[in-house]
Motif scaffolding. Structure first.
Motif, short mmCIF file in Angstrom:
data_model
loop_
_atom_site.label_atom_id
_atom_site.label_comp_id
_atom_site.label_asym_id
_atom_site.label_seq_id
_atom_site.Cartn_x
_atom_site.Cartn_y
_atom_site.Cartn_z
N UNK A 166 1.27 -17.04 15.86
CA UNK A 166 1.78 -18.04 15.21
C UNK A 166 0.97 -18.73 14.19
N UNK A 167 1.29 -18.96 12.75
CA UNK A 167 0.32 -19.39 11.78
C UNK A 167 1.15 -20.03 11.74
N UNK A 168 0.14 -21.21 11.96
CA UNK A 168 1.00 -22.98 11.30
C UNK A 168 0.30 -23.93 10.74
N UNK A 169 0.59 -23.89 9.33
CA UNK A 169 -0.48 -24.51 8.11
C UNK A 169 -0.35 -25.98 7.82
N UNK A 185 -4.43 -33.37 0.70
CA UNK A 185 -5.50 -33.74 0.44
C UNK A 185 -7.05 -32.17 1.70
N UNK A 186 -6.29 -31.83 2.31
CA UNK A 186 -5.99 -30.96 3.73
C UNK A 186 -5.27 -29.79 3.92
N UNK A 187 -5.76 -28.47 3.15
CA UNK A 187 -5.35 -27.25 3.88
C UNK A 187 -6.00 -26.47 4.63
N UNK A 188 -5.34 -26.45 6.46
CA UNK A 188 -6.57 -25.78 7.06
C UNK A 188 -5.47 -24.71 7.40
N UNK A 189 -5.37 -24.04 7.92
CA UNK A 189 -4.14 -22.90 8.74
C UNK A 189 -4.94 -22.12 9.53
N UNK A 190 -4.13 -23.03 10.52
CA UNK A 190 -4.31 -22.67 12.32
C UNK A 190 -3.84 -21.35 12.80
N UNK A 191 -3.98 -19.86 12.99
CA UNK A 191 -4.02 -19.25 14.18
C UNK A 191 -3.45 -18.73 14.89
N UNK A 192 -3.26 -19.03 15.68
CA UNK A 192 -2.60 -18.92 17.32
C UNK A 192 -2.90 -18.01 18.14
N UNK A 193 -3.43 -17.04 19.01
CA UNK A 193 -3.03 -16.11 19.80
C UNK A 193 -1.57 -16.71 20.32
N UNK A 194 -0.19 -15.65 20.43
CA UNK A 194 0.67 -15.78 21.03
C UNK A 194 1.13 -15.89 22.59
N UNK A 266 1.89 -19.90 -1.32
CA UNK A 266 0.47 -19.82 -2.02
C UNK A 266 -1.01 -19.38 -0.61
N UNK A 267 -1.04 -19.83 0.55
CA UNK A 267 -1.37 -19.88 1.50
C UNK A 267 -0.84 -18.27 1.92
N UNK A 268 0.06 -17.78 2.32
CA UNK A 268 -0.06 -16.27 2.24
C UNK A 268 -0.24 -15.10 1.48
N UNK A 269 -0.38 -15.64 0.38
CA UNK A 269 -0.71 -15.11 -0.92
C UNK A 269 -2.63 -14.55 -1.15
N UNK A 270 -3.25 -16.27 -0.48
CA UNK A 270 -4.02 -16.25 -0.64
C UNK A 270 -4.50 -15.63 1.08
N UNK A 271 -4.09 -15.76 2.31
CA UNK A 271 -4.71 -15.05 3.41
C UNK A 271 -4.26 -14.10 3.92
N UNK A 272 -2.83 -13.04 3.02
CA UNK A 272 -2.26 -11.94 4.17
C UNK A 272 -1.67 -12.73 5.11
N UNK A 273 -1.49 -13.68 5.60
CA UNK A 273 -0.92 -13.48 6.71
C UNK A 273 0.11 -15.05 6.63
N UNK A 274 1.51 -14.24 7.19
CA UNK A 274 2.88 -15.22 7.30
C UNK A 274 2.34 -16.15 8.20
N UNK A 275 3.19 -17.41 7.20
CA UNK A 275 3.09 -18.62 7.57
C UNK A 275 4.12 -18.85 8.36
N UNK A 276 4.05 -19.55 9.56
CA UNK A 276 5.68 -18.92 10.38
C UNK A 276 5.63 -21.07 10.62
#
Length: 495
Positions: A166-169, A185-194, A266-276
Motif C-alpha cells: 500500500x502506497x499512501x501519500x 509543505x511536506x511530501x512523503x510517500x509511505x510504502x507499506x508491506x501489505x 505527479x508522485x506516481x510519475x516520479x516514483x513509478x509506484x501506484x499511489x493508493x
C-alpha cells in the motif's frame, strides 16, 4: 433469605442491614442476581440473558481479533456497529439503574434504623450514578468515534494493494497570506508491506522541478514534457502542482479535490509506484493533534529556530537528547526553515512521523481519544475509506515492531532543478527491495530482522559509511548533510 416484611422483622436489625447491602453488591457484580434470589425471577433471568448475549459477542470479537485482527477492527469501527453499541450502552444504563432501584425496594429500607436507611439510600444512589455515568460516558466515546470515522474517512473508493504494497501519500498542507492557494509543505510517500507492515518512507523535495505525470492523465496532456515553466512561472515545482490543479478544475471534471489528485499522479510519475491513498494534514492544526496525544519525545541534534523566513525569530529549540516537545515546539521542529536546507527539514519531518508511530500507543489513543478525534477532524483529510480502517490500523500495529527505512530524492544524488527520474525510480525500487528482503532473510520468519550492525541475524551487506552517516553511538535528528538512503530512520532519529 426471608422475603416478606414480617419474616424480615424476625431478624436482627444488623442482619437486615447486611442483607440490604448484599442485594446492592449482587446487583453491582451480577445484575439480576438480587431478583433471582428474592425478587422477580423473570426479571432476573432477562437480565442474565442480556449479559450472556453481551459476553458471547465479546468472546466472538476477541476470537475474531486473534484470527483476523483487521476484520475485527473493521467490525468495531463500522458506523453501523458503533451506532448499535451507542444505543445498547444507553439501554444498559437504564436497565441497570432499574435493577438498582428494584434492589433498593427488595432491601426493605423501612425495616432499617434511620442511620442504616440513610446509608443504604446514599449507597444505592451513588451506585446508580457511578454505573449510569460510566455507561453514558462510554456511549459518548462511541458517538465521538462514530463521528470521527464518518467525518475523516467517509466512503472513499477502495484501492487494492499493488504488488503486495500500500502506497499512501502523506501531505503536509501549508497556506498563508504570502502564498497563492494551498501548497503541500511536506511530501512523503509511505510504502507499506501489505503483509508485514514494514514501511519505507520516500521523501520528495517540494522544490523538485520538471515533474512528470503518467500518460493519459489531464496534467500529462497539459504538460507532456513535465511540469515546466509554461503558465505557472516560478510555481512550476512539485508543491505547485496542487495549486495549479486547484486553479484549473476544468481539467478534472467532477473531481472534488483536483489538487490532491494531480499531486498523487505527479508522485506516481516520479516514483513509478501506484499511489493508493492520500492523507493531507493541515500543519497549522497539527499542533492541536500533537497536544492531544501528549506531545512527542525527540533527540534534537542542532538548534532549531522558532520563526524566521519572513517573520522574526521568537526563540529556539535547543539541542539535547530525549526532549519532550509539545505541539507548538514539535510543529516548529518539523517545519522550521531558518538556518536550514529543505533537505534537513525533510529529515526532521521524518523524525516526527517516526516518533508518533513509535510513541502513540493504543492505551494513549483510548485514554485521549476524544481530544485526538476532535483535533483530527480539523487536521486530517484522507480518501482512505472506513472499510479499510481496520487494515491500516492492523498494519500500523505491526509496523511499530519494525524499523522504518527511508529514501530521499535529494542532493547530492538527485539534482532537484533537473532530476534524473529514471534514477529516482531505480533507487525507490532498490529501497523497497532491500526492505522486503529483510523479511525474506529473517532466520525465524518473524519479520523483525533489521539491517543495523547490532542485529546478527541480518544477511544484508553492510553499507559503506557515507558523508551523511552519524557517528557510532550518536543520533542526530538534523544531520549536517542529508542522506539519500537510510536503512533505519531510528539511526538518525532516536525517538
Amino acid at each position: 433469605m426471608p422475603q416478606d416484611s414480617k419474616d424480615l422483622r424476625n431478624l436482627s436489625e444488623p442482619v437486615r442491614f447486611r442483607r440490604a447491602l448484599t442485594l446492592l453488591l449482587m446487583t453491582l457484580i451480577l445484575p439480576g442476581s438480587a431478583q433471582i434470589a428474592v425478587g422477580s425471577k423473570k426479571a432476573g433471568r432477562w437480565a442474565w440473558r442480556v449479559l450472556a448475549g453481551i459476553f458471547a459477542v465479546v468472546v466472538f470479537v476477541v476470537v475474531l481479533s486473534l484470527i483476523w485482527r483487521a476484520g475485527a477492527i473493521n467490525l468495531m469501527v463500522s458506523p453501523t456497529t458503533l451506532r448499535f453499541v451507542q444505543i445498547l450502552l444507553i439501554l444498559l444504563a437504564i436497565g441497570w439503574a432499574a435493577l438498582f432501584v428494584d434492589a433498593y425496594r427488595l432491601g426493605r429500607p423501612l425495616t432499617l434504623e434511620r442511620k442504616h436507611r440513610l446509608t443504604f439510600s446514599i449507597l444505592d444512589g451513588a451506585l446508580i450514578v457511578l454505573v449510569v455515568g460510566a455507561l453514558i460516558w462510554g456511549s459518548t466515546i462511541v458517538s465521538t468515534q462514530r463521528d470521527f470515522v464518518a467525518s475523516v474517512f467517509g466512503n472513499g473508493k477502495k484501492s487494492d494493494a499493488d504488488k503486495g504494497r500500500y502506497n499512501v501519500l502523506l501531505l503536509g498542507g501549508d497556506s498563508g497570506t504570502d502564498r497563492v492557494g494551498t501548497r503541500p509543505d511536506s511530501i512523503t510517500l509511505a510504502s507499506v508491506d501489505a503483509n508485514t507492515g514494514r514501511t519505507v518512507l520516500i521523501g520528495l523535495p517540494r522544490n523538485m522541478a520538471r515533474v512528470p505525470f503518467p500518460a493519459g492523465t489531464p496534467m500529462n496532456k497539459e504538460f507532456p514534457e513535465g511540469f515546466r515553466w509554461k503558465d505557472c512561472a516560478e510555481n512550476c515545482l512539485l508543491n505547485g502542482v496542487y495549486t495549479y490543479a486547484a486553479e484549473h478544475p476544468a481539467l478534472f471534471p467532477g473531481d472534488p479535490n483536483p489538487g490532491v489528485t494531480a499531486t498523487m499522479q505527479a508522485v506516481e510519475g516520479i516514483t513509478g509506484l501506484k499511489v493508493n491513498y492520500h492523507v493531507l494534514i493541515d500543519l497549522a492544526g497539527f499542533r492541536d493533534l500533537l497536544n492531544a496525544v501528549g506531545g512527542i519525545t525527540l533527540d534534537v541534534g542542532k538548534r532549531v529556530p522558532i520563526g524566521g523566513i519572513g517573520s522574526p525569530i521568537k526563540g529556539y529549540i535547543e539541542p539535547g537528547a530525549n526532549q519532550h516537545l509539545d505541539g507548538y515546539h514539535a510543529l516548529w521542529f518539523a517545519r522550521s526553515r531558518a538556518g536550514a536546507t529543505d533537505y534537513e527539514r525533510m529529515t526532521r519531518q521524518k523524525c516526527v512521523m517516526t516518533a508518533m508511530l513509535n510513541q502513540l500507543s493504543p492505551q494513549t489513543v483510548l485514554v485521549k481519544f476524544q481530544g485526538i478525534a476532535k483535533a483530527s477532524k480539523k487536521v486530517v483529510n484522507t480518501d482512505i475509506p472506513a472499510s479499510d480502517l481496520g487494515t491500516f490500523t492492523d498494519l500500523a500495529l505491526d509496523s511499530k515492531k519494525l524499523p522504518v527505512s527511508s529514501f530521499s530524492a535529494v542532493p547530492p544524488l538527485i539534482r532537484t532543478g533537473n532530476p534524473d527520474f529514471e534514477l529516482i525510480r531505480t533507487k525507490v525500487a532498490e529501497a523497497i527491495g532491500k526492505s522486503e528482503a529483510l523479511d525474506k532473510s529473517s532466520d525465524d520468519g518473524d519479520g523483525k530482522t533489521t539491517n543495523t550492525p547490532s542485529n546478527p541475524r541480518t544477511t544484508t551487506t553492510p553499507k559503506k559509511p557515507s558523508s551523511t552517516s552519524t557517528k557510532p553511538g550518536k543520533s542526530s535528528s538534523t544531520p549536517s548533510k542529508p542522506g539519500n538512503d537510510v536503512d533505519d530512520v531510528a539511526s538518525i532519529c532516536k525517538a
